[in-house]
Scaffold this motif. Structure first.
Motif, PDB file in Angstrom:
ATOM      1  N   ARG A 191      -7.822   6.334  -3.542  1.00  0.00           N
ATOM      2  CA  ARG A 191      -6.716   7.422  -2.737  1.00  0.00           C
ATOM      3  C   ARG A 191      -6.189   8.565  -4.020  1.00  0.00           C
ATOM      4  O   ARG A 191      -4.870   7.386  -4.673  1.00  0.00           O
ATOM      5  CB  ARG A 191      -6.302   6.518  -1.201  1.00  0.00           C
ATOM      6  CG  ARG A 191      -7.391   6.297  -0.693  1.00  0.00           C
ATOM      7  CD  ARG A 191      -6.904   6.020   0.675  1.00  0.00           C
ATOM      8  NE  ARG A 191      -5.998   7.726   1.040  1.00  0.00           N
ATOM      9  CZ  ARG A 191      -6.794   8.060   2.008  1.00  0.00           C
ATOM     10  NH1 ARG A 191      -8.340   7.901   2.037  1.00  0.00           N
ATOM     11  NH2 ARG A 191      -6.321   9.683   2.657  1.00  0.00           N
ATOM     12  N   LEU A 192      -5.621   8.834  -4.750  1.00  0.00           N
ATOM     13  CA  LEU A 192      -5.273  10.186  -5.171  1.00  0.00           C
ATOM     14  C   LEU A 192      -3.740  10.525  -4.665  1.00  0.00           C
ATOM     15  O   LEU A 192      -3.234  11.166  -2.901  1.00  0.00           O
ATOM     16  CB  LEU A 192      -5.739  11.125  -5.131  1.00  0.00           C
ATOM     17  CG  LEU A 192      -6.772  11.479  -6.157  1.00  0.00           C
ATOM     18  CD1 LEU A 192      -7.242  12.966  -6.147  1.00  0.00           C
ATOM     19  CD2 LEU A 192      -6.869  10.494  -7.445  1.00  0.00           C
ATOM     20  N   THR A 228      -1.324  10.597   0.426  1.00  0.00           N
ATOM     21  CA  THR A 228      -2.869  10.238  -0.306  1.00  0.00           C
ATOM     22  C   THR A 228      -3.363  10.931   0.340  1.00  0.00           C
ATOM     23  O   THR A 228      -3.807  11.820   1.511  1.00  0.00           O
ATOM     24  CB  THR A 228      -2.906   8.643  -0.214  1.00  0.00           C
ATOM     25  OG1 THR A 228      -3.170   8.543   1.003  1.00  0.00           O
ATOM     26  CG2 THR A 228      -1.570   7.920  -1.270  1.00  0.00           C
ATOM     27  N   VAL A 229      -4.715  11.564  -0.567  1.00  0.00           N
ATOM     28  CA  VAL A 229      -5.868  12.318  -0.583  1.00  0.00           C
ATOM     29  C   VAL A 229      -7.273  11.492  -0.453  1.00  0.00           C
ATOM     30  O   VAL A 229      -7.220  10.813  -1.801  1.00  0.00           O
ATOM     31  CB  VAL A 229      -6.149  13.277  -0.498  1.00  0.00           C
ATOM     32  CG1 VAL A 229      -5.974  13.209  -2.013  1.00  0.00           C
ATOM     33  CG2 VAL A 229      -7.365  13.864   0.239  1.00  0.00           C
ATOM     34  N   ALA A 230      -8.304  10.787  -0.183  1.00  0.00           N
ATOM     35  CA  ALA A 230      -9.429  10.695  -1.140  1.00  0.00           C
ATOM     36  C   ALA A 230     -10.200  11.359  -1.946  1.00  0.00           C
ATOM     37  O   ALA A 230      -9.799  12.831  -1.964  1.00  0.00           O
ATOM     38  CB  ALA A 230     -10.679  10.458  -0.181  1.00  0.00           C
ATOM     39  N   ARG A 248       1.181  -1.340  -0.014  1.00  0.00           N
ATOM     40  CA  ARG A 248      -0.173  -0.126   0.012  1.00  0.00           C
ATOM     41  C   ARG A 248       0.710   1.203   0.162  1.00  0.00           C
ATOM     42  O   ARG A 248       2.391   0.929   0.627  1.00  0.00           O
ATOM     43  CB  ARG A 248      -0.437  -0.159   1.684  1.00  0.00           C
ATOM     44  CG  ARG A 248      -2.311  -1.223   1.128  1.00  0.00           C
ATOM     45  CD  ARG A 248      -2.574  -0.966   2.235  1.00  0.00           C
ATOM     46  NE  ARG A 248      -3.770  -2.218   2.159  1.00  0.00           N
ATOM     47  CZ  ARG A 248      -5.311  -1.724   1.913  1.00  0.00           C
ATOM     48  NH1 ARG A 248      -5.560  -1.180   1.392  1.00  0.00           N
ATOM     49  NH2 ARG A 248      -5.973  -2.441   2.119  1.00  0.00           N
ATOM     50  N   PRO A 249       0.241   2.160  -0.210  1.00  0.00           N
ATOM     51  CA  PRO A 249       0.424   3.331  -0.351  1.00  0.00           C
ATOM     52  C   PRO A 249       1.245   3.983   0.777  1.00  0.00           C
ATOM     53  O   PRO A 249       0.645   3.699   2.055  1.00  0.00           O
ATOM     54  CB  PRO A 249       0.113   4.314  -1.340  1.00  0.00           C
ATOM     55  CG  PRO A 249      -1.518   4.122  -1.349  1.00  0.00           C
ATOM     56  CD  PRO A 249      -0.937   2.441  -1.168  1.00  0.00           C
ATOM     57  N   TYR A 252       2.838   1.971  -8.289  1.00  0.00           N
ATOM     58  CA  TYR A 252       1.729   1.959  -9.002  1.00  0.00           C
ATOM     59  C   TYR A 252       0.472   3.048  -8.653  1.00  0.00           C
ATOM     60  O   TYR A 252      -0.090   3.372  -7.593  1.00  0.00           O
ATOM     61  CB  TYR A 252       0.454   1.043  -9.606  1.00  0.00           C
ATOM     62  CG  TYR A 252      -1.219   1.118 -10.284  1.00  0.00           C
ATOM     63  CD1 TYR A 252      -1.030   1.917 -11.489  1.00  0.00           C
ATOM     64  CD2 TYR A 252      -1.975   1.060  -9.696  1.00  0.00           C
ATOM     65  CE1 TYR A 252      -2.390   1.405 -12.104  1.00  0.00           C
ATOM     66  CE2 TYR A 252      -2.908   1.752  -9.831  1.00  0.00           C
ATOM     67  CZ  TYR A 252      -2.813   1.124 -10.706  1.00  0.00           C
ATOM     68  OH  TYR A 252      -4.952   1.690 -11.721  1.00  0.00           O
ATOM     69  N   ASP A 253       0.061   3.785  -9.331  1.00  0.00           N
ATOM     70  CA  ASP A 253      -0.825   5.214  -9.147  1.00  0.00           C
ATOM     71  C   ASP A 253      -2.104   5.492  -9.880  1.00  0.00           C
ATOM     72  O   ASP A 253      -2.202   5.359 -11.412  1.00  0.00           O
ATOM     73  CB  ASP A 253      -0.144   6.599  -9.634  1.00  0.00           C
ATOM     74  CG  ASP A 253      -1.088   7.594  -9.196  1.00  0.00           C
ATOM     75  OD1 ASP A 253      -1.987   7.374  -8.432  1.00  0.00           O
ATOM     76  OD2 ASP A 253      -0.567   8.955  -9.128  1.00  0.00           O
ATOM     77  N   PRO A 254      -2.674   4.555  -9.032  1.00  0.00           N
ATOM     78  CA  PRO A 254      -4.833   5.220  -9.904  1.00  0.00           C
ATOM     79  C   PRO A 254      -4.932   5.727 -10.821  1.00  0.00           C
ATOM     80  O   PRO A 254      -5.968   6.097 -11.204  1.00  0.00           O
ATOM     81  CB  PRO A 254      -5.410   4.313  -8.951  1.00  0.00           C
ATOM     82  CG  PRO A 254      -4.606   4.979  -7.913  1.00  0.00           C
ATOM     83  CD  PRO A 254      -3.547   4.903  -7.504  1.00  0.00           C
ATOM     84  N   GLY A 255      -4.667   7.076 -10.266  1.00  0.00           N
ATOM     85  CA  GLY A 255      -4.523   8.458 -11.070  1.00  0.00           C
ATOM     86  C   GLY A 255      -4.181   9.240 -12.791  1.00  0.00           C
ATOM     87  O   GLY A 255      -4.631  10.201 -12.391  1.00  0.00           O
TER      88      GLY A 255
END
Length: 419
Positions: free
Chosen positions: A111-112, A84-86, A78-79, A132-135
């Motif tokens: 979570r960005l 991170t921010v929601a 996990r990051p 990995y970044d989902p944003g």
């Protein structure tokens, strides 16, 4: 008959000389013999396909066309929670609840990651891992500062191609340290306010009496004549020493992930995360696999010409900073989601074609069969969508920083053919 049996027995005895209890048949003999190695082209093609993308057996229809780029170096955990921010979603609706952006809604919770696009922290920083970044489409790197009592001990940055855990990156946004390269002095172009202060100080110094003004004039005329012969000799040595220090500086600083002002980046270098304001954050070239190239530097020392991915060449202030290297995850554009459900997981709703609508819902709607009504391609609001120029030309109060606009139409096809 006996001779044939004797020959077969001797052949088998020769084969099993080292292992007298093992008997080989002709099929096992063929398997035991070493097969000739395949050609290099076949090996290269197999390795390239197996290393770049991961495919699946078509056990289900959704797995048949699923294709993902292989990134074995990514961190599986996990990051950092504090970085991170929601993400709060709107579903494409404004404050009044009306849909302003179509085909959006749903999707998995995210979570960005807070990315440091400014890179103002000086000193060396260690790369802890690649995540990995989902944003965003690119990968990110978690870095840790070596400076004690740092304001940002941990931060996320865009990971350039080839950056791995254990590497060291550094930001030279605040200038080159004096002890980094002996003999190199970084003299950035002064800003407008600094230039005005220098002019004011020069005007005050020049406001002296005429008698006191004549002595420095006479000395300045005589001194160059006397020192011309003595200064011509060490001039070449000074130039060679300056070029040597500049080469050492480029060797130490031109590494993927390092941040440098554009004035210190040589022509031909690939860069990303480019700033348009000397004190601002990186804005241009941040998506996966993208890069820009330094084309030329202005003789006056004010602007640097940079070619973007679209083919546009524009001027950028030399005091602006950029990151060396290309953005990671270049194979992201060649992925295949495999099914419509994965688009829904990403927050994308179905997009309906205009020709499939009624005439009251879209300019392309209505009619019998497939027909657009004899209109040029338009959006749902009636705007022209293909080939319509949306930017003002440079000579009509357009962007003065653009030297060469991006190719369009036939010129764009020629650019693709050349690449």
């Amino acid at each position: 008959m006996l001779g044939a049996l004797y020959g077969r027995w001797t052949y088998r005895s020769l084969l099993t000389a080292n292992h007298p209890q093992r008997w080989f048949s002709k099929s096992s003999l063929k398997l035991a013999l070493p097969s000739p190695p395949p050609t290099a082209s076949v090996l290269d093609s197999l390795v390239q396909k197996s290393q770049r993308f991961k495919t699946y057996k078509p056990v289900t229809p959704g797995l048949r066309h699923l294709r993902r780029p292989i990134n074995a170096h990514l961190y599986q955990g996990r990051p950092v929670r504090l970085l991170t921010v929601a993400q709060r979603k709107t579903g494409g609706r404004n404050c009044h609840g009306k849909i302003t952006v179509r085909s959006r809604g749903g999707g998995h919770r995210r979570r960005l990651r807070i990315i440091d696009f400014t890179r103002s922290e000086p000193g060396p920083q260690d790369v802890l891992r690649i995540e990995y970044d989902p944003g965003r489409s690119a990968h990110i790197a978690l870095i840790k500062s070596r400076v004690p009592n740092s304001t940002k001990p941990y931060s996320y940055i865009l990971a350039p191609e080839g950056l791995r855990a254990g590497d060291v990156v550094q930001s030279f946004r605040q200038g080159i340290p004096e002890d980094l390269v002996p003999g190199f002095v970084d003299k950035p172009r002064p800003s407008r306010k600094e230039a005005q202060k220098e002019r004011a100080s020069q005007a005050q110094n020049s406001a002296v009496s005429s008698l006191g003004r004549m002595e420095p004039l006479l000395s300045s005329r005589v001194a160059p004549m006397a020192s011309a012969s003595s200064a011509s000799l060490p001039l070449t040595a000074a130039n060679s020493e300056a070029s040597l220090s500049l080469g050492i500086l480029r060797t130490l600083t031109l590494k993927p992930g390092n941040v440098l002002p554009l004035r210190l980046i040589p022509t031909g270098t690939l860069i990303h995360n480019i700033c348009l304001d000397p004190q601002g954050k990186g804005i241009l070239v941040r998506s996966a696999g993208s890069y820009a190239q330094v084309v030329a530097h202005d003789e006056k020392g004010k602007y640097t010409q940079v070619r973007l991915m679209s083919g546009e060449v524009r001027n950028i202030l030399q005091n602006c900073c950029a990151t060396v290297g290309t953005v990671s995850n270049g194979d992201w554009k060649n992925r295949s989601l495999g099914k419509a459900g994965r688009s829904r997981w990403l927050g994308r709703r179905p997009h309906v074609r205009g020709m499939a609508m009624n005439a009251c819902d879209h300019p392309h709607g209505g009619g019998r069969g497939k027909s657009k009504g004899g209109k040029d391609p338009r959006s749902v609001w009636g705007w022209l969508t293909k080939g319509k120029r949306t930017r003002r030309p440079t000579d009509k109060d357009g962007n003065k920083m653009v030297i060469h606009q991006r190719p369009r139409g036939k010129d764009k096809g020629k650019q693709r053919a050349s690449h």
